[in-house]
Design a protein around this motif. Structure first.
Motif, PDB file in Angstrom:
ATOM      1  N   ILE A 146      78.074  62.741  -2.945  1.00 34.82           N
ATOM      2  CA  ILE A 146      77.085  61.655  -2.809  1.00 34.82           C
ATOM      3  C   ILE A 146      75.855  62.211  -2.095  1.00 34.82           C
ATOM      4  CG2 ILE A 146      76.668  59.291  -2.029  1.00 34.82           C
ATOM      5  CD1 ILE A 146      79.721  58.946  -1.808  1.00 34.82           C
ATOM      6  N   GLY A 147      74.743  62.333  -2.846  1.00 33.26           N
ATOM      7  CA  GLY A 147      73.497  62.860  -2.266  1.00 33.26           C
ATOM      8  C   GLY A 147      73.165  64.228  -2.829  1.00 33.26           C
ATOM      9  N   GLY A 148      71.949  64.351  -3.391  1.00 33.84           N
ATOM     10  CA  GLY A 148      71.559  65.598  -4.071  1.00 33.84           C
ATOM     11  C   GLY A 148      70.462  66.374  -3.357  1.00 33.84           C
ATOM     12  N   GLY A 149      70.530  66.453  -2.032  1.00 34.96           N
ATOM     13  CA  GLY A 149      69.644  67.351  -1.283  1.00 34.96           C
ATOM     14  C   GLY A 149      70.238  68.755  -1.283  1.00 34.96           C
ATOM     15  N   PRO A 150      69.749  69.656  -0.431  1.00 34.75           N
ATOM     16  CA  PRO A 150      70.279  71.024  -0.405  1.00 34.75           C
ATOM     17  C   PRO A 150      71.777  71.085  -0.119  1.00 34.75           C
ATOM     18  CG  PRO A 150      68.394  70.821   1.090  1.00 34.75           C
ATOM     19  CD  PRO A 150      68.612  69.476   0.487  1.00 34.75           C
ATOM     20  N   ALA A 151      72.296  70.174   0.732  1.00 31.64           N
ATOM     21  CA  ALA A 151      73.737  70.197   1.047  1.00 31.64           C
ATOM     22  C   ALA A 151      74.530  69.820  -0.206  1.00 31.64           C
ATOM     23  CB  ALA A 151      74.041  69.234   2.191  1.00 31.64           C
ATOM     24  N   GLY A 152      74.145  68.707  -0.858  1.00 25.29           N
ATOM     25  CA  GLY A 152      74.877  68.234  -2.025  1.00 25.29           C
ATOM     26  C   GLY A 152      74.762  69.180  -3.209  1.00 25.29           C
ATOM     27  N   LEU A 153      73.560  69.712  -3.427  1.00 28.27           N
ATOM     28  CA  LEU A 153      73.378  70.628  -4.575  1.00 28.27           C
ATOM     29  C   LEU A 153      74.181  71.913  -4.367  1.00 28.27           C
ATOM     30  CD1 LEU A 153      69.573  70.150  -5.356  1.00 28.27           C
ATOM     31  CD2 LEU A 153      71.493  69.512  -6.831  1.00 28.27           C
ATOM     32  N   THR A 154      74.207  72.414  -3.121  1.00 25.43           N
ATOM     33  CA  THR A 154      74.995  73.637  -2.868  1.00 25.43           C
ATOM     34  C   THR A 154      76.479  73.339  -3.052  1.00 25.43           C
ATOM     35  OG1 THR A 154      73.336  74.286  -1.254  1.00 25.43           O
ATOM     36  CG2 THR A 154      75.388  75.539  -1.250  1.00 25.43           C
ATOM     37  N   ALA A 155      76.924  72.177  -2.534  1.00 24.13           N
ATOM     38  CA  ALA A 155      78.335  71.795  -2.729  1.00 24.13           C
ATOM     39  C   ALA A 155      78.626  71.734  -4.230  1.00 24.13           C
ATOM     40  CB  ALA A 155      78.612  70.452  -2.065  1.00 24.13           C
ATOM     41  N   GLY A 156      77.675  71.203  -4.988  1.00 23.71           N
ATOM     42  CA  GLY A 156      77.850  71.084  -6.441  1.00 23.71           C
ATOM     43  C   GLY A 156      77.939  72.438  -7.124  1.00 23.71           C
ATOM     44  N   ILE A 157      77.098  73.380  -6.698  1.00 23.21           N
ATOM     45  CA  ILE A 157      77.122  74.730  -7.291  1.00 23.21           C
ATOM     46  C   ILE A 157      78.492  75.370  -7.049  1.00 23.21           C
ATOM     47  CG2 ILE A 157      76.173  77.086  -7.059  1.00 23.21           C
ATOM     48  CD1 ILE A 157      73.406  75.669  -6.470  1.00 23.21           C
ATOM     49  N   TYR A 158      78.984  75.250  -5.809  1.00 26.38           N
ATOM     50  CA  TYR A 158      80.285  75.862  -5.486  1.00 26.38           C
ATOM     51  C   TYR A 158      81.418  75.161  -6.238  1.00 26.38           C
ATOM     52  CZ  TYR A 158      78.783  79.219  -2.000  1.00 26.38           C
ATOM     53  OH  TYR A 158      78.228  80.310  -1.386  1.00 26.38           O
ATOM     54  N   SER A 159      81.400  73.827  -6.296  1.00 29.12           N
ATOM     55  CA  SER A 159      82.509  73.085  -6.942  1.00 29.12           C
ATOM     56  C   SER A 159      82.522  73.336  -8.439  1.00 29.12           C
ATOM     57  CB  SER A 159      82.359  71.586  -6.717  1.00 29.12           C
ATOM     58  OG  SER A 159      82.220  71.317  -5.367  1.00 29.12           O
ATOM     59  N   ALA A 160      81.335  73.327  -9.057  1.00 32.65           N
ATOM     60  CA  ALA A 160      81.275  73.532 -10.507  1.00 32.65           C
ATOM     61  C   ALA A 160      81.722  74.955 -10.854  1.00 32.65           C
ATOM     62  CB  ALA A 160      79.862  73.267 -11.014  1.00 32.65           C
ATOM     63  N   ARG A 161      81.302  75.928 -10.037  1.00 30.12           N
ATOM     64  CA  ARG A 161      81.698  77.324 -10.313  1.00 30.12           C
ATOM     65  C   ARG A 161      83.205  77.507 -10.123  1.00 30.12           C
ATOM     66  NH1 ARG A 161      79.998  81.691  -7.787  1.00 30.12           N
ATOM     67  NH2 ARG A 161      79.895  82.938  -9.660  1.00 30.12           N
ATOM     68  N   ALA A 162      83.816  76.653  -9.246  1.00 30.62           N
ATOM     69  CA  ALA A 162      85.269  76.744  -9.021  1.00 30.62           C
ATOM     70  C   ALA A 162      86.030  75.969 -10.096  1.00 30.62           C
ATOM     71  CB  ALA A 162      85.602  76.203  -7.636  1.00 30.62           C
ATOM     72  N   ARG A 163      85.279  75.474 -11.105  1.00 28.53           N
ATOM     73  CA  ARG A 163      85.859  74.725 -12.238  1.00 28.53           C
ATOM     74  C   ARG A 163      86.558  73.445 -11.788  1.00 28.53           C
ATOM     75  NH1 ARG A 163      82.704  77.249 -14.438  1.00 28.53           N
ATOM     76  NH2 ARG A 163      82.940  79.035 -15.821  1.00 28.53           N
ATOM     77  N   MET A 164      86.034  72.834 -10.737  1.00 28.11           N
ATOM     78  CA  MET A 164      86.543  71.520 -10.344  1.00 28.11           C
ATOM     79  C   MET A 164      85.775  70.483 -11.167  1.00 28.11           C
ATOM     80  SD  MET A 164      88.621  72.494  -8.032  1.00 28.11           S
ATOM     81  CE  MET A 164      89.229  71.046  -7.201  1.00 28.11           C
ATOM     82  N   LYS A 165      86.452  69.410 -11.553  1.00 32.48           N
ATOM     83  CA  LYS A 165      85.765  68.330 -12.284  1.00 32.48           C
ATOM     84  C   LYS A 165      84.918  67.576 -11.249  1.00 32.48           C
ATOM     85  CE  LYS A 165      87.015  64.223 -15.029  1.00 32.48           C
ATOM     86  NZ  LYS A 165      85.969  64.150 -16.017  1.00 32.48           N
ATOM     87  N   THR A 166      83.606  67.876 -11.304  1.00 33.56           N
ATOM     88  CA  THR A 166      82.718  67.418 -10.223  1.00 33.56           C
ATOM     89  C   THR A 166      81.582  66.564 -10.769  1.00 33.56           C
ATOM     90  OG1 THR A 166      83.139  69.540  -9.122  1.00 33.56           O
ATOM     91  CG2 THR A 166      81.320  68.234  -8.267  1.00 33.56           C
ATOM     92  N   LEU A 167      81.220  65.532  -9.997  1.00 33.43           N
ATOM     93  CA  LEU A 167      80.073  64.679 -10.335  1.00 33.43           C
ATOM     94  C   LEU A 167      79.225  64.516  -9.082  1.00 33.43           C
ATOM     95  CD1 LEU A 167      78.573  62.583 -12.191  1.00 33.43           C
ATOM     96  CD2 LEU A 167      80.151  60.867 -11.276  1.00 33.43           C
TER      97      LEU A 167
END
Ligand SMILES: Cc1cc2nc3c(=O)[nH]c(=O)nc-3n(C[C@H](O)[C@H](O)[C@H](O)COP(=O)(O)OP(=O)(O)OC[C@H]3O[C@@H](n4cnc5c(N)ncnc54)[C@H](O)[C@@H]3O)c2cc1C
Length: 316
Positions: free
Chosen positions: A10-31
């Motif tokens: 929840i939240g697409g600032g630098p914290a959320g976008l970085t979390a998203g990069i790591y989760s997506a690269r780890a092949r987690m189903k992420t939104l």
């Protein structure tokens, strides 16, 4: 395919976008759910000189755009949604339920909160127009841009006085403007400020206008006791009257400190199993892009380990 996400951010600032990069690269189903435009506060930063990898600095919107492009390139799913409510799990294996203002309902085994914070504004004429052109809310970020300049600091708390002292490293003169007749900062910080020859106090006063053509040139200050108004020359105005975390919807759900910041551990875990917090919304000593990004990475890895333990796929 299940409609249950592994991780919802929840939240697409630098914290959320970085979390998203790591989760997506780890092949987690992420939104990732962002209520406005991805980038957060970075979108409003004029020049960023302290994020590694940019020796000549970078414009805030350009950095935000690069972060977003990288998140999209690794396959992160992003949706424009304003999250309004989280319902906790009934049992550990159940998903959290996330409801949005738009009427969507999402389910996820874990949640990363990266909703950031907002700097309190003065709300006076000229402030919005000259934001990033001399009006600043962050001394660590912008102080070095004011070498040999005259600066006004608005506020009387620990941050305002501490930052006024810090700003004397660069500035010619720092005028501290505070509406009360006494400062609120800790005695030791007040003593240090008063001993500093570059700092001048302007008490019982409020800023009524910030003036400048292209950049800040001067400010209008009113004495609240006498109603007298005067104009002070200033090349910069640092508004340091507090930061408010975007944590209203987590009240009663998570352990927050007295100011509303989310308490979380070294691994970004909160008081609720499966919910992690990162970036400016958490209680911490330094609110910067680099710390938000670092914590986003840690939150993603912690959420990934939590989900894999739940699914029985963890590498122990
Ligand atoms: C003018 C300015 C200049 C700055 N300059 C610098 C600098 O030079 N260097 C530096 O390191 N730092 C700088 N900072 C600080 C830096 O921008 C922040 O520390 C950083 O952006 C924090 O990142 P974050 O992801 O935690 O939160 P934010 O950037 O605040 O992002 C949070 C995001 O969450 C979204 N959100 C909030 N609530 C919800 C909800 N309910 N549902 C969905 N989305 C939601 C918001 O819309 C926002 O996009 C500056 C800040 C400002 C304001």
């Amino acid at each position: 395919m299940s409609d249950i996400y592994d991780i919802i951010i929840i939240g697409g600032g630098p914290a959320g976008l970085t979390a998203g990069i790591y989760s997506a690269r780890a092949r987690m189903k992420t939104l990732l759910l962002e209520k406005m435009m991805c980038g957060g506060q970075v979108l409003t930063a004029d020049l960023i000189e302290n994020f590694p990898g940019f020796p000549s600095g970078t414009k805030g919107p350009e950095l935000a755009d690069l972060m977003l492009k990288q998140a999209e390139a690794v396959g992160l799913e992003i949706s424009t949604c304003d999250v309004k409510k989280i319902t906790l799990k009934k049992s550990e294996k159940d998903p959290f339920i996330i409801e949005t203002a738009e009427g969507d309902i999402f389910k996820s085994l874990s949640i990363i909160i990266s909703t950031g914070a907002n700097w309190n504004a003065l709300g006076v004429p000229g402030e919005d127009r000259l934001r990033g052109r001399g009006v600043s809310y962050c001394a660590t970020c912008d102080g070095p841009l004011f070498r040999n300049k005259d600066i006004a600091v608005v506020g009387g708390g620990d941050t305002a006085l501490g930052d006024a002292i810090f700003l004397t490293r660069f500035a010619n003169k720092v005028t501290v403007i505070h509406r009360r007749d006494k400062l609120r900062a800790a005695r030791i910080i007040q003593e240090r400020a008063l001993m500093n020859k570059k700092i001048e106090l302007c008490l019982k006063s409020v800023v009524t206008e910030i003036i400048g053509n292209i950049r800040v040139e001067r400010i209008k200050v009113k004495n609240v006791a006498t109603n007298e108004e005067k104009t002070i020359k200033a090349d910069g105005v640092f508004v340091l009257i507090g930061l408010s975390p975007n944590s209203g919807i987590f009240k009663g759900l998570l352990d927050l400190d007295e100011k509303g910041y989310i308490r979380s551990g070294e691994d970004m875990s909160t008081s609720v199993n499966g919910i992690f917090a990162c970036g400016d919304v958490r209680k911490k000593p330094l609110r910067q892009i680099v710390t938000a990004a670092g914590e986003g990475a840690t939150a993603a890895v912690s959420a990934e380990q939590y989900v894999e333990r739940l699914k029985g796929t963890a590498y122990e």
